[in-house]
Enzyme design. Structure first.
Site, PDB file in Angstrom:
ATOM      1  N   ASN A  97      10.513  53.075  46.770  1.00  0.00           N
ATOM      2  CA  ASN A  97      10.760  51.748  46.182  1.00  0.00           C
ATOM      3  C   ASN A  97       9.551  50.712  47.153  1.00  0.00           C
ATOM      4  O   ASN A  97      10.043  49.736  47.955  1.00  0.00           O
ATOM      5  CB  ASN A  97      12.078  51.019  46.713  1.00  0.00           C
ATOM      6  CG  ASN A  97      12.366  51.099  48.161  1.00  0.00           C
ATOM      7  OD1 ASN A  97      12.056  52.146  48.757  1.00  0.00           O
ATOM      8  ND2 ASN A  97      13.188  50.269  48.626  1.00  0.00           N
ATOM      9  N   ASP A 307      22.602  55.421  50.448  1.00  0.00           N
ATOM     10  CA  ASP A 307      21.819  54.400  49.594  1.00  0.00           C
ATOM     11  C   ASP A 307      21.358  53.402  50.726  1.00  0.00           C
ATOM     12  O   ASP A 307      21.176  52.113  50.179  1.00  0.00           O
ATOM     13  CB  ASP A 307      22.582  54.148  48.396  1.00  0.00           C
ATOM     14  CG  ASP A 307      21.939  53.298  47.318  1.00  0.00           C
ATOM     15  OD1 ASP A 307      20.936  53.794  47.056  1.00  0.00           O
ATOM     16  OD2 ASP A 307      22.531  52.576  46.574  1.00  0.00           O
TER      17      ASP A 307
END
Length: 417
Positions: A97, A307
């Protein structure tokens, strides 16, 4: 560096000889030289003698985000790896990301070089498609050869079912693992939280559970047709657990993970409109939370993940509708899981997952490289800002009562304590 762990209680459920035994562990130049009830301190050796010292295999996380390159203000690789080490993780899979995203072999090489020399080892994911745009496949084979362990368009739907079909077929040529994020954007629409009583009461647009389950059902049908290896990251609903359980009964090669915050919190946490609780997938209902915990206990859900997703405070301290999704989770991972599952199950969850990515599985054994996490499982605390080592401070766990304290790791011939 030579180290001697004194009176460390070993937590290794798979090792009947050492499990729950107190032992001294001598480590020389990164290798476990001796494990015994008592070892005299050799010269030039650092002694590690901590309160209620426990040790296990080094912990593994299949989904961690930093920011470098492109978002270094959120988290650099160097600091992120220090955070991971202090949080007990010796190995992490790094999410793609960044900006630009890693969609070529040179991008993967860059990430591995930036992470070299740290106690915590990094295994990068490459994107599944070029620029993570969901149109054309990226250089999967070249990225695999450069060190990418799987392929993932981070938290983006693979909207084109034929693209997933081709990816699963192609990746079989080199035993590649394909990720598919479980969301149907058309069903999701403009939703930002779980669709239910809470979203209705707060006047926030909801994301139906169907948005996740429909995508999973589609992906499993494609997997059944193509074969190959599929991983579904961060599922969040009770029916998602059922879908994956049925797929496994059919013999499909599918795995899945769940974010720790989806085990700790429900959508009822949104009542104060605190944007730290805005995540993707969203916090779901209490029934979903119970089903996810049950799915971990019975093995339907394969892995937990932090996460961990650092976000600038400027992107959180705005209107709830416009705030970015994400919470950090490395620092609070052990205390959260230990408070839910107890010690043996928690260590089992935190040491599981390497095999899915084709990584070597360490062992606590004389002659083996030391890959160890050090901790006190009984210390109780309330998680506060002083516990956050990440550059970004967007933790939904602030104020949570946690059980367990991490001392650090010994791994890769390095120590983070």
């Amino acid at each position: 560096m030579n180290m001697l762990l004194k009176s460390a209680k070993i937590i290794a459920p798979e090792n009947k000889v050492l499990h729950l035994k107190k032992r001294d562990i001598l480590i020389k130049k990164g290798i476990i030289e001796k494990i015994a009830a008592s070892i005299a301190v050799p010269s030039n050796t650092k002694v590690i003698d901590k309160k209620n010292l426990h040790v296990s295999l080094g912990w593994f996380d299949s989904g961690v985000s930093f920011g470098e390159p492109g978002y270094e203000e959120r988290e650099t690789i160097a600091n992120g790896l220090k955070v991971a080490g202090h949080s007990g993780f010796t190995d992490i899979v790094l999410n793609p990301n960044t900006h630009p995203v890693p969609d070529t072999s040179s991008d993967v090489v860059f990430l591995k070089e930036r992470a070299s020399g740290s106690a915590t080892r990094v295994f990068p994911l490459g994107t599944l498609t070029k620029n993570a745009e969901g149109v054309d496949l990226a250089e999967l084979f070249d990225m695999r050869n450069a060190g990418a362990v799987a392929f993932y368009d981070f938290k983006r739907q693979i909207a084109n079912p034929n693209l997933l079909k081709i990816a699963l077929l192609y990746a079989q040529n080199f035993d590649g693992l394909v990720f598919s994020f479980p969301v149907d954007n058309q069903i999701k629409g403009k939703g930002i939280v779980h669709e239910g009583e809470v979203s209705t009461a707060l006047g926030l647009k909801g994301i139906p559970s169907l948005a996740e389950e429909l995508q999973i059902a589609r992906d499993l049908f494609i997997l059944e047709y193509t074969g190959g290896k599929l991983h579904i990251p961060t599922i969040s609903t009770a029916d998602s657990v059922k879908l994956i359980a049925n797929a496994k009964k059919k013999g499909l090669d599918v795995s899945c993970s769940v974010a720790i915050h989806n085990l700790m919190y429900t959508d009822e946490s949104l009542n104060e409109f605190d944007t730290f609780f805005k995540v993707s997938p969203p916090l779901r209902s209490n029934n979903d939370c119970k089903a996810l915990i049950k799915g971990l206990k019975d093995g339907t859900i394969d892995y937990v993940t932090t996460d961990h997703l650092p976000i600038d405070i400027e992107e959180k301290r705005i209107e709830f509708d416009n705030a970015a999704n994400g919470t950090i989770g490395l620092e609070s991972a052990f205390g959260s899981l230990n408070s839910i599952f107890g010690l043996d199950k928690t260590i089992g969850l935190l040491t599981k997952g390497r095999e899915r990515f084709g990584l070597d599985i360490p062992q606590i054994k004389e002659g083996n490289e030391a890959c160890l996490t050090l901790f006190d499982p009984d210390a109780e605390s309330v998680f506060g800002t002083d516990d956050i080592r990440s550059t970004s401070k967007n933790s939904m766990f602030l104020g949570a009562s946690l059980k367990g304290k991490v001392y650090g790791v010994i791994s890769n011939n390095q120590i983070t304590i």
